[in-house]
Design a protein around this motif. Structure first.
Motif, PDB file in Angstrom:
ATOM      1  N   ALA A 192     -11.758   0.180   3.046  1.00 44.63           N
ATOM      2  CA  ALA A 192     -11.126   1.475   3.293  1.00 44.63           C
ATOM      3  C   ALA A 192     -10.009   1.467   4.326  1.00 44.63           C
ATOM      4  CB  ALA A 192     -12.195   2.487   3.719  1.00 44.63           C
ATOM      5  N   ALA A 193      -9.865   0.415   5.126  1.00 45.26           N
ATOM      6  CA  ALA A 193      -8.808   0.418   6.136  1.00 45.26           C
ATOM      7  C   ALA A 193      -7.452   0.546   5.466  1.00 45.26           C
ATOM      8  CB  ALA A 193      -8.875  -0.862   6.967  1.00 45.26           C
ATOM      9  N   PRO A 194      -6.583   1.389   5.974  1.00 44.13           N
ATOM     10  CA  PRO A 194      -5.306   1.626   5.300  1.00 44.13           C
ATOM     11  C   PRO A 194      -4.374   0.420   5.366  1.00 44.13           C
ATOM     12  CG  PRO A 194      -5.358   2.717   7.427  1.00 44.13           C
ATOM     13  CD  PRO A 194      -6.742   2.205   7.194  1.00 44.13           C
ATOM     14  N   VAL A 195      -3.527   0.318   4.363  1.00 49.33           N
ATOM     15  CA  VAL A 195      -2.428  -0.646   4.366  1.00 49.33           C
ATOM     16  C   VAL A 195      -1.171   0.193   4.573  1.00 49.33           C
ATOM     17  CG1 VAL A 195      -1.176  -2.392   3.042  1.00 49.33           C
ATOM     18  CG2 VAL A 195      -3.677  -2.205   2.825  1.00 49.33           C
ATOM     19  N   ASP A 196      -0.671   0.208   5.783  1.00 47.51           N
ATOM     20  CA  ASP A 196       0.362   1.171   6.158  1.00 47.51           C
ATOM     21  C   ASP A 196       1.782   0.733   5.806  1.00 47.51           C
ATOM     22  OD1 ASP A 196      -1.491   2.964   7.252  1.00 47.51           O
ATOM     23  OD2 ASP A 196      -1.567   1.820   9.117  1.00 47.51           O
ATOM     24  N   ARG A 197       2.024  -0.548   5.728  1.00 44.59           N
ATOM     25  CA  ARG A 197       3.390  -1.004   5.496  1.00 44.59           C
ATOM     26  C   ARG A 197       3.633  -1.306   4.016  1.00 44.59           C
ATOM     27  NH1 ARG A 197       3.913  -6.711   5.228  1.00 44.59           N
ATOM     28  NH2 ARG A 197       1.881  -7.743   5.409  1.00 44.59           N
ATOM     29  N   THR A 198       4.892  -1.432   3.648  1.00 43.64           N
ATOM     30  CA  THR A 198       5.255  -1.852   2.296  1.00 43.64           C
ATOM     31  C   THR A 198       5.101  -3.362   2.204  1.00 43.64           C
ATOM     32  OG1 THR A 198       6.818  -0.036   2.021  1.00 43.64           O
ATOM     33  CG2 THR A 198       7.099  -1.945   0.585  1.00 43.64           C
ATOM     34  N   LEU A 199       4.338  -3.830   1.225  1.00 43.21           N
ATOM     35  CA  LEU A 199       4.082  -5.258   1.061  1.00 43.21           C
ATOM     36  C   LEU A 199       5.062  -5.847   0.060  1.00 43.21           C
ATOM     37  CD1 LEU A 199       0.179  -5.292   0.867  1.00 43.21           C
ATOM     38  CD2 LEU A 199       1.630  -5.489   2.881  1.00 43.21           C
ATOM     39  N   THR A 200       5.506  -7.065   0.335  1.00 40.94           N
ATOM     40  CA  THR A 200       6.355  -7.781  -0.612  1.00 40.94           C
ATOM     41  C   THR A 200       5.481  -8.533  -1.602  1.00 40.94           C
ATOM     42  OG1 THR A 200       6.489  -9.679   0.893  1.00 40.94           O
ATOM     43  CG2 THR A 200       8.256  -8.041   1.007  1.00 40.94           C
ATOM     44  N   ILE A 201       5.864  -8.494  -2.867  1.00 40.31           N
ATOM     45  CA  ILE A 201       5.135  -9.206  -3.909  1.00 40.31           C
ATOM     46  C   ILE A 201       6.135 -10.010  -4.729  1.00 40.31           C
ATOM     47  CG2 ILE A 201       5.140  -7.126  -5.388  1.00 40.31           C
ATOM     48  CD1 ILE A 201       2.436  -8.180  -6.526  1.00 40.31           C
ATOM     49  N   GLY A 202       5.886 -11.281  -4.860  1.00 43.23           N
ATOM     50  CA  GLY A 202       6.839 -12.175  -5.498  1.00 43.23           C
ATOM     51  C   GLY A 202       6.730 -12.178  -7.013  1.00 43.23           C
TER      52      GLY A 202
END
Length: 218
Positions: free
Chosen positions: A14-24
């Protein structure tokens, strides 16, 4: 007070993922590849993007010029959409629980007298070498063969059909199954490679915990 194990489980789930993640992504037909404008497209992109929207995870698709292993190992990408879970990869990257399964087979003409993998070792083999797992399987099972690098599974089929290669290495899975009928006048068949069935998940860099959490949620 909640037990430590419960808190750890909550954090992973449940911990948030706050940033935009890069996906290749790269030119890895038919899973993910650039469209005419250079943007990520393909069935794997559609599946992962839908999962991200459902999970409220923001993704930025980036061209993976160095390949999935180097992109994740170095942290140049947080995630990769399709990563085969091979034991030798576990020290350099993370793979989520599986969302797909694949099996490897050798593609060959019906006219070739071969019934076992041992019968085709040493023959010229077409392989989609830019797919890391394909290259690893080719080197592991067919070290004595001459390997011809092809751009896609369809190109592997075409190479065997045109006799440019004697045999080919092919993946069979939910997103990609070889169309053997694409070889008119030269019927083709498959010999499954025993022990070469694997699961794939979402890959993540080991450098960032939130990337691993995101991979699990996707």
């Amino acid at each position: 007070m909640l037990p430590a194990a419960t808190l750890l489980y909550w954090y992973r789930v449940a911990a948030p993922v706050d940033r935009t993640l890069t996906i290749g992504f790269q030119n890895s037909h038919p899973y993910h590849f650039p469209d005419a404008q250079g943007n990520a497209t393909g069935p794997a992109v559609d599946v992962i993007q839908a999962a991200a929207e459902r999970s409220h995870i923001k993704l930025k698709w980036v061209w993976g010029d160095a390949g999935l292993e180097e992109m994740l190992k170095s942290g140049r990408a947080d995630l990769w959409p399709v990563v085969v879970d091979l034991p030798e990869r576990r020290d350099i990257l993370y793979v989520s629980a599986p969302w797909g399964k694949l099996a490897y087979s050798v593609l060959l003409p019906v006219s070739m007298r071969a019934s076992r993998i041992e019968d085709v070792r040493g023959k010229t083999m077409a392989v989609t070498m830019q797919i890391g797992s394909d290259a690893r399987i080719a080197h592991k099972y067919f070290a004595s063969s001459i390997l011809l690098s092809e751009s896609s599974p369809l190109a592997v089929v075409a190479a065997v059909c045109s006799q440019q290669a004697e045999v080919g290495l092919i993946q069979s899975n939910a997103l990609s199954n070889p169309k053997l009928a694409d070889c008119p006048g030269r019927p083709l068949r498959l010999i499954p490679i025993e022990g070469a069935t694997f699961w794939w998940g979402v890959g993540a860099t080991l450098k960032r915990a939130d990337a691993r959490r995101a991979a699990d949620r996707l």
